[in-house]
Design an enzyme around this catalytic site. Structure first.
Site, PDB file in Angstrom:
ATOM      1  N   GLU A   1       0.841  -1.192   0.000  1.00  0.00           N
ATOM      2  CA  GLU A   1       0.000   0.000   0.000  1.00  0.00           C
ATOM      3  C   GLU A   1       0.884   1.253   0.000  1.00  0.00           C
ATOM      4  O   GLU A   1       1.885   1.297   0.686  1.00  0.00           O
ATOM      5  CB  GLU A   1      -0.825  -0.049   1.297  1.00  0.00           C
TER       6      GLU A   1
ATOM      7  N   LYS B   1       7.943  -1.935  -1.616  1.00  0.00           N
ATOM      8  CA  LYS B   1       7.352  -1.130  -0.540  1.00  0.00           C
ATOM      9  C   LYS B   1       8.431  -0.520   0.373  1.00  0.00           C
ATOM     10  O   LYS B   1       8.449   0.680   0.641  1.00  0.00           O
ATOM     11  CB  LYS B   1       6.394  -2.004   0.275  1.00  0.00           C
TER      12      LYS B   1
ATOM     13  N   PHE C   1       8.868  16.088  -1.503  1.00  0.00           N
ATOM     14  CA  PHE C   1       9.640  15.514  -0.390  1.00  0.00           C
ATOM     15  C   PHE C   1      11.043  16.110  -0.272  1.00  0.00           C
ATOM     16  O   PHE C   1      12.005  15.431   0.063  1.00  0.00           O
ATOM     17  CB  PHE C   1       9.697  13.975  -0.491  1.00  0.00           C
TER      18      PHE C   1
ATOM     19  N   CYS D   1       5.204   4.916   9.529  1.00  0.00           N
ATOM     20  CA  CYS D   1       5.810   4.179   8.416  1.00  0.00           C
ATOM     21  C   CYS D   1       7.311   4.394   8.273  1.00  0.00           C
ATOM     22  O   CYS D   1       8.088   3.448   8.401  1.00  0.00           O
ATOM     23  CB  CYS D   1       5.105   4.566   7.129  1.00  0.00           C
TER      24      CYS D   1
HETATM   25  C1  UGA Z   1       4.235   7.422   4.085  1.00  0.00           C
HETATM   26  C2  UGA Z   1       4.397   7.439   2.547  1.00  0.00           C
HETATM   27  O1  UGA Z   1       4.377   8.781   2.071  1.00  0.00           O
HETATM   28  C3  UGA Z   1       3.286   6.633   1.871  1.00  0.00           C
HETATM   29  O2  UGA Z   1       3.542   6.564   0.474  1.00  0.00           O
HETATM   30  C4  UGA Z   1       3.272   5.219   2.457  1.00  0.00           C
HETATM   31  O3  UGA Z   1       2.235   4.434   1.884  1.00  0.00           O
HETATM   32  C5  UGA Z   1       3.059   5.320   3.955  1.00  0.00           C
HETATM   33  O4  UGA Z   1       4.147   6.071   4.526  1.00  0.00           O
HETATM   34  C6  UGA Z   1       3.006   3.922   4.512  1.00  0.00           C
HETATM   35  O5  UGA Z   1       3.992   3.180   4.406  1.00  0.00           O
HETATM   36  O6  UGA Z   1       1.925   3.462   4.966  1.00  0.00           O
HETATM   37  P1  UGA Z   1       2.826   8.865   5.851  1.00  0.00           P
HETATM   38  O7  UGA Z   1       3.738   8.280   6.878  1.00  0.00           O
HETATM   39  O8  UGA Z   1       1.371   8.818   6.099  1.00  0.00           O
HETATM   40  O9  UGA Z   1       3.057   8.131   4.421  1.00  0.00           O
HETATM   41  O10 UGA Z   1       3.191  10.392   5.676  1.00  0.00           O
HETATM   42  P2  UGA Z   1       4.110  11.306   4.746  1.00  0.00           P
HETATM   43  O11 UGA Z   1       3.270  12.348   4.164  1.00  0.00           O
HETATM   44  O12 UGA Z   1       4.920  10.512   3.818  1.00  0.00           O
HETATM   45  O13 UGA Z   1       5.043  11.999   5.837  1.00  0.00           O
HETATM   46  C7  UGA Z   1       5.916  11.264   6.671  1.00  0.00           C
HETATM   47  C8  UGA Z   1       6.785  12.194   7.478  1.00  0.00           C
HETATM   48  O14 UGA Z   1       7.738  12.844   6.643  1.00  0.00           O
HETATM   49  C9  UGA Z   1       6.015  13.308   8.187  1.00  0.00           C
HETATM   50  O15 UGA Z   1       6.501  13.445   9.490  1.00  0.00           O
HETATM   51  C10 UGA Z   1       6.320  14.548   7.349  1.00  0.00           C
HETATM   52  O16 UGA Z   1       6.263  15.733   8.096  1.00  0.00           O
HETATM   53  C11 UGA Z   1       7.725  14.244   6.902  1.00  0.00           C
HETATM   54  N1  UGA Z   1       8.109  14.958   5.659  1.00  0.00           N
HETATM   55  C12 UGA Z   1       7.487  14.691   4.480  1.00  0.00           C
HETATM   56  C13 UGA Z   1       9.142  15.898   5.696  1.00  0.00           C
HETATM   57  O17 UGA Z   1       9.735  16.150   6.770  1.00  0.00           O
HETATM   58  N2  UGA Z   1       9.505  16.533   4.550  1.00  0.00           N
HETATM   59  C14 UGA Z   1       8.903  16.289   3.360  1.00  0.00           C
HETATM   60  O18 UGA Z   1       9.302  16.909   2.338  1.00  0.00           O
HETATM   61  C15 UGA Z   1       7.857  15.345   3.330  1.00  0.00           C
END
Ligand code: UGA
Length: 463
Positions: A171, A224, A269, A280
């Site tokens: 996923e 994944k 990102f 995750c």
């Molecule tokens: C992440 C992945 O983005 C999904 O594709 C994946 O399916 C999911 O894990 C999973 O394995 O179930 P998620 O953990 O919900 O999703 O959130 P993200 O939006 O990816 O953010 C993760 C962390 O990275 C957050 O703390 C966010 O603040 C941080 N982040 C994200 C940054 O510090 N900088 C960025 O540019 C992007």
């Protein structure tokens, strides 16, 4: 035409579809992965029964309520209610299913490995229940090779003389945009070891009209981890560069903008900040590192991402310690508790690293989060500074607005970029705080505007 509108979905995703090959699908686990996948498969024409052991959650869903906070999910549950069922009775759900999706958790264990006990429980229930040939689809994130083990495990415990195969279908949804990420996914990965299994998964996903990448089970499992760890690496890399930017007088936002135009790098990102959190990236980086170690290999890049992230989470706290003699007796405003906006999830949120440190130093914390306070309160009950608590003499109070947190505060930490927090204007910090000293872990504000408004402002990777 239905009269429900979805905030996050494109016009093509708004309407339910019927398919020429509707399947009877059971989904084990109603967390972010299980529930969202189940509801989206119903939206694409299949008959879906969602199973969970938690009766409270099942009762909520039977009443049309989502047990998780996720945009558009409840509306989609309502729109597709005739194709959706919720039950704790797994026997009823599994016995005649064409496909059973497993979406239960694989939490991190103390050594970094994934805990597969929930998967094993479901696999055993399936083996003892199914009455016709069916495909078991592992959606949960599992170490490479787990699908093989699940298939053998089911065969070992199978009660009826039928054929059960296992497929991998990882996923890629992110919390906060889970429905859109599922209905409008960039790709669907299916990992199968037979034509029959591939055909069943094709029938599930053809109505989604999305690119499907069909590979072996082990490759699907690896895709994944490789994808998540790459994103984690990208963030840690930007955080590393951001820290260097500060030392050499460059600006990480400009650097990211300049890098993002190169389509080999991509503009997403690249946001430097207070480190990645959530259920995750932290778990999946450690799990892949663990898997590599098991095979006698050192995954140096992923290790580096983990190390940078650990330091990044408390970077602003450390900066504040250099600036202030003590936090004891100071009113500290904390804006944002969840690991990112759009979710009430606190797992691995930077707030969880910083708040115990602040409390231990005797800070009087006033915390605001639009949806995360209730969950946070369960771990850190409201306290009074008169009584020495688990984390020292500090206290924590939960308030209903950013303004209330900032009112009279000596210092402010921003941990999550919620819209409600971004709406606070630079002049509000000056107006509301006793001393306008702000540590922003999400680079929300323009450095010059904050300075012009008399705010002493520290962020990530910017002078
Ligand atoms: C992440 C992945 O983005 C999904 O594709 C994946 O399916 C999911 O894990 C999973 O394995 O179930 P998620 O953990 O919900 O999703 O959130 P993200 O939006 O990816 O953010 C993760 C962390 O990275 C957050 O703390 C966010 O603040 C941080 N982040 C994200 C940054 O510090 N900088 C960025 O540019 C992007």
């Amino acid at each position: 035409m239905h009269n429900i509108t979805f905030k996050t979905l494109s016009p093509q995703s708004q309407t339910p579809l019927s398919t020429s090959r509707p399947l009877n699908i059971a989904v084990a686990g109603t967390g972010y992965v299980g529930l969202v996948s189940g509801v989206c498969m119903a939206h694409r024409g299949h008959y879906v029964t969602c199973v969970d052991i938690n009766e409270k959650k099942i009762t909520m869903m039977q009443q049309g309520l989502s047990p998780i906070y996720e945009q558009d999910l409840e509306e989609l549950m309502s729109l597709n209610e005739e194709r959706l069922n919720y039950t704790t009775d797994y026997k009823y759900a599994y016995k005649n299913a064409d496909a059973i999706f497993i979406g239960v958790g694989t939490p991190e264990q103390p050594d970094g490995s994934a805990n597969l006990s929930y998967i094993a429980t479901v696999a055993r229930q399936i083996a003892e229940t199914v009455e016709k040939d069916c495909l078991v689809v592992v959606k949960s994130t599992v170490p490479v090779g787990t699908n093989d083990k699940v298939e053998q495990f089911i065969k070992d415990f199978l009660v009826n003389d039928i054929k059960v195969e296992v497929a991998s279908n990882p996923e890629f949804l992110a919390q906060g945009t889970a429905v859109r990420d599922t209905l409008e996914a960039a790709r669907i990965i299916i990992g199968t070891n037979s034509i029959e299994a591939e055909d069943t998964l094709m029938a599930v996903y053809e109505p989604f009209g999305l690119p499907i990448v069909s590979v072996s089970r082990r490759s699907a499992e690896m895709i994944k981890y490789a994808a998540n760890d790459f994103l984690a690496l990208k963030i840690s890399y930007m955080n590393d560069i951001a820290n260097l930017c500060e030392l050499v007088g460059a600006d990480i936002e400009d650097v990211a903008r300049g890098m993002g135009f190169d389509c080999r790098i991509g503009s997403k990102f690249l946001n430097a900040g207070i480190g990645y959190g959530g259920s995750c990236f932290p778990k999946d980086t450690k799990a892949l590192d663990y898997l590599a170690t098991l095979h006698g290999y050192e995954l140096r890049t992923v290790k580096a991402a983990i190390n940078v992230n650990n330091d990044q989470k408390i970077l602003l706290y450390k900066k504040a310690c250099q600036r202030l003699i003590t936090f004891a007796g100071l009113k500290v405003a904390v804006l944002g508790l969840t690991f990112k906006p759009g979710t009430d999830d606190l797992r691995e949120a930077p707030s969880l690293d910083n708040i115990p440190l602040l409390l231990a130093q005797g800070a009087d914390i006033y915390a605001y989060d639009p949806v995360g306070s209730e969950n946070f309160r369960k771990r850190f009950p409201e306290t009074s500074s008169e009584i020495e608590g688990e984390y020292g003499k500090g206290s924590i109070n939960y308030v209903r607005s950013a303004e209330a947190a900032l009112d009279g505060a000596n210092v402010c930490f921003i941990f999550t970029e919620w819209g409600e927090i971004k709406a606070v204007m630079p002049e509000d910090y000056k107006r509301l705080m006793r001393t306008p000293l702000v540590y922003d872990g999400r680079n929300i504000y323009d450095v010059n505007k904050m300075r012009k408004n008399g705010v002493e402002y520290y962020s990530i990777g910017r002078k």
